[in-house]
Write a protein that holds these residues in place. Structure first.
Motif, short mmCIF file in Angstrom:
data_model
loop_
_atom_site.label_atom_id
_atom_site.label_comp_id
_atom_site.label_asym_id
_atom_site.label_seq_id
_atom_site.Cartn_x
_atom_site.Cartn_y
_atom_site.Cartn_z
N ASP A 2 1.06 -1.22 0.10
CA ASP A 2 -0.10 -0.08 -0.06
C ASP A 2 0.62 1.72 -0.11
OD1 ASP A 2 -2.11 -1.97 0.20
OD2 ASP A 2 -2.45 -1.39 1.94
N LYS A 321 -6.78 6.30 -5.29
CA LYS A 321 -7.15 5.24 -4.48
C LYS A 321 -7.32 3.72 -4.66
CE LYS A 321 -11.32 6.87 -3.63
NZ LYS A 321 -12.42 7.77 -3.96
N LYS A 325 -4.84 1.05 -2.84
CA LYS A 325 -5.62 -0.49 -2.70
C LYS A 325 -4.04 -1.50 -3.03
CE LYS A 325 -9.82 1.01 -3.76
NZ LYS A 325 -10.77 0.01 -4.50
#
Ligand code: HSE
Length: 338
Positions: A2, A321, A325
């Protein structure tokens, strides 16, 4: 792994580049709070290092060398905001080959090289988004490729160029002359670097070509679209339209008729009761008709630094985003499967 810091390389610091920079600066805290991601513009490609600009950008971010962005291993996303087909397409392809995700506002490059760019994104397993390329701040491409993807479409029609709509509105409402209004549109940051693209309808044809690809899954190049701009519209034409209860609008349309797709960009007389007749100044509107959803109309600012910057940053955040993830590639984020 991440990643909570996303580094962005901005190509271009003209109207759209500055609008993107300002959008991030203005809303940095809320974007960080909403996403948990620290979006950082770490390099900016400019033509002139010394140019006076009306935004305050640290000088050490600026470079004249595109390789400083496309080859920088620390940059995650390239935002290509240069305009024009080349060298913009070349830079985007190089960035993708180097594993960078790409966002662009460049309708000329996307319309000319739609398959090349999308295939390169797929081959290099990177995300490619171009929401800002059509209708500025209106999220029409997102809507078509997500919420509306269950539909088959019969028609797409719209006012897709803010500059010409601004010119026609000001000529109609205030009797101003064409050349003066064009100059104001340029000052406001609506017009292309070469406003011929706006006033001759080429910019709207680029946007219609992109819409046709997503709406009908069919590739129609901009130069295959019969295109007429607004340069031949006179004050007298506008007065006559007003006297007969009409407005002159530059309309881009594509419609399936008896299995054949017809398309054009041309000045059109609309009765005042038509929903597009009330779309004024730099506002754009896009009307679509799907076989499940029925008729839909999207309305908003189609040009200008901040509305376009909003769309560019929206794409950047969406990719950020997905990266955070752990996704390297997402077909939906690449702009749909058509
Ligand atoms: N020149 C374009 C317009 C900018 O006037 O609509 C937004 O694509």
């Amino acid at each position: 792994m991440d990643k909570k810091t996303i580094n962005i390389g901005l190509m271009g610091l003209g109207n759209v580049g500055a609008g993107t920079y300002k959008t991030l600066e203005m809303n940095f805290d809320s974007i960080l709070a909403n996403t948990g991601i620290d979006f950082k513009i770490t390099k900016i490609l400019v033509k002139d290092l010394e140019k006076q600009r009306d935004i305050n950008v640290p000088k050490d971010l600026l470079t004249q060398n595109p390789d400083d962005l496309v080859s920088d291993p620390n940059i995650d996303i390239i935002a290509e905001l240069l305009g024009g087909i080349e060298p913009a397409t070349d830079y985007m392809l190089k960035a993708m080959q180097n594993g960078k995700h790409v966002v662009t506002a460049n309708k000329a490059a996307v319309a000319a090289n739609f398959e090349v760019l999308r295939n390169a994104a797929e081959q290099n397993k990177v995300m490619f988004r171009y929401e800002a390329s059509v209708a500025g701040g209106i999220p029409i491409l997102n809507a078509l490729t997500t919420a509306l993807q269950a539909n088959q479409f019969e028609e797409v029609l719209g006012i897709l160029n803010g500059t010409t709509n601004y010119i026609l509105t000001q000529m109609t409402d205030f009797g101003l002359n064409y050349a003066d209004v064009l100059r104001i549109a340029q000052e406001k940051g609506f017009a292309e670097a070469d406003p011929t693209d706006d006033v001759e309808g080429f910019d709207a044809a680029n946007k219609l070509s992109i819409l046709i690809s997503l709406v009908f899954g069919k590739r129609v190049k901009p130069d295959e679209i019969p295109t007429e701009g607004i340069t031949k519209i006179t004050k007298e034409d506008i007065e006559r339209a007003t006297q007969t209860g009409h407005k002159v609008k530059l309309i881009a349309s594509a419609k399936l008729e008896n299995g054949k797709l017809n398309y054009s960009v041309k000045p059109t007389l609309l009765p005042l009761t038509h929903p597009l007749a009330g779309v004024s100044n730099e506002f754009n509107a896009v009307f679509v008709k799907g076989n499940a959803v029925g008729e839909l109309m999207f309305y908003g600012k189609g040009a200008g630094p901040l509305p376009t910057g909003s769309a560019v940053m929206g794409d950047i955040i969406e990719i950020g985003k997905a990266i955070a993830k752990g996704a390297s590639y997402d077909i939906k984020v690449a702009g749909g499967s058509k």
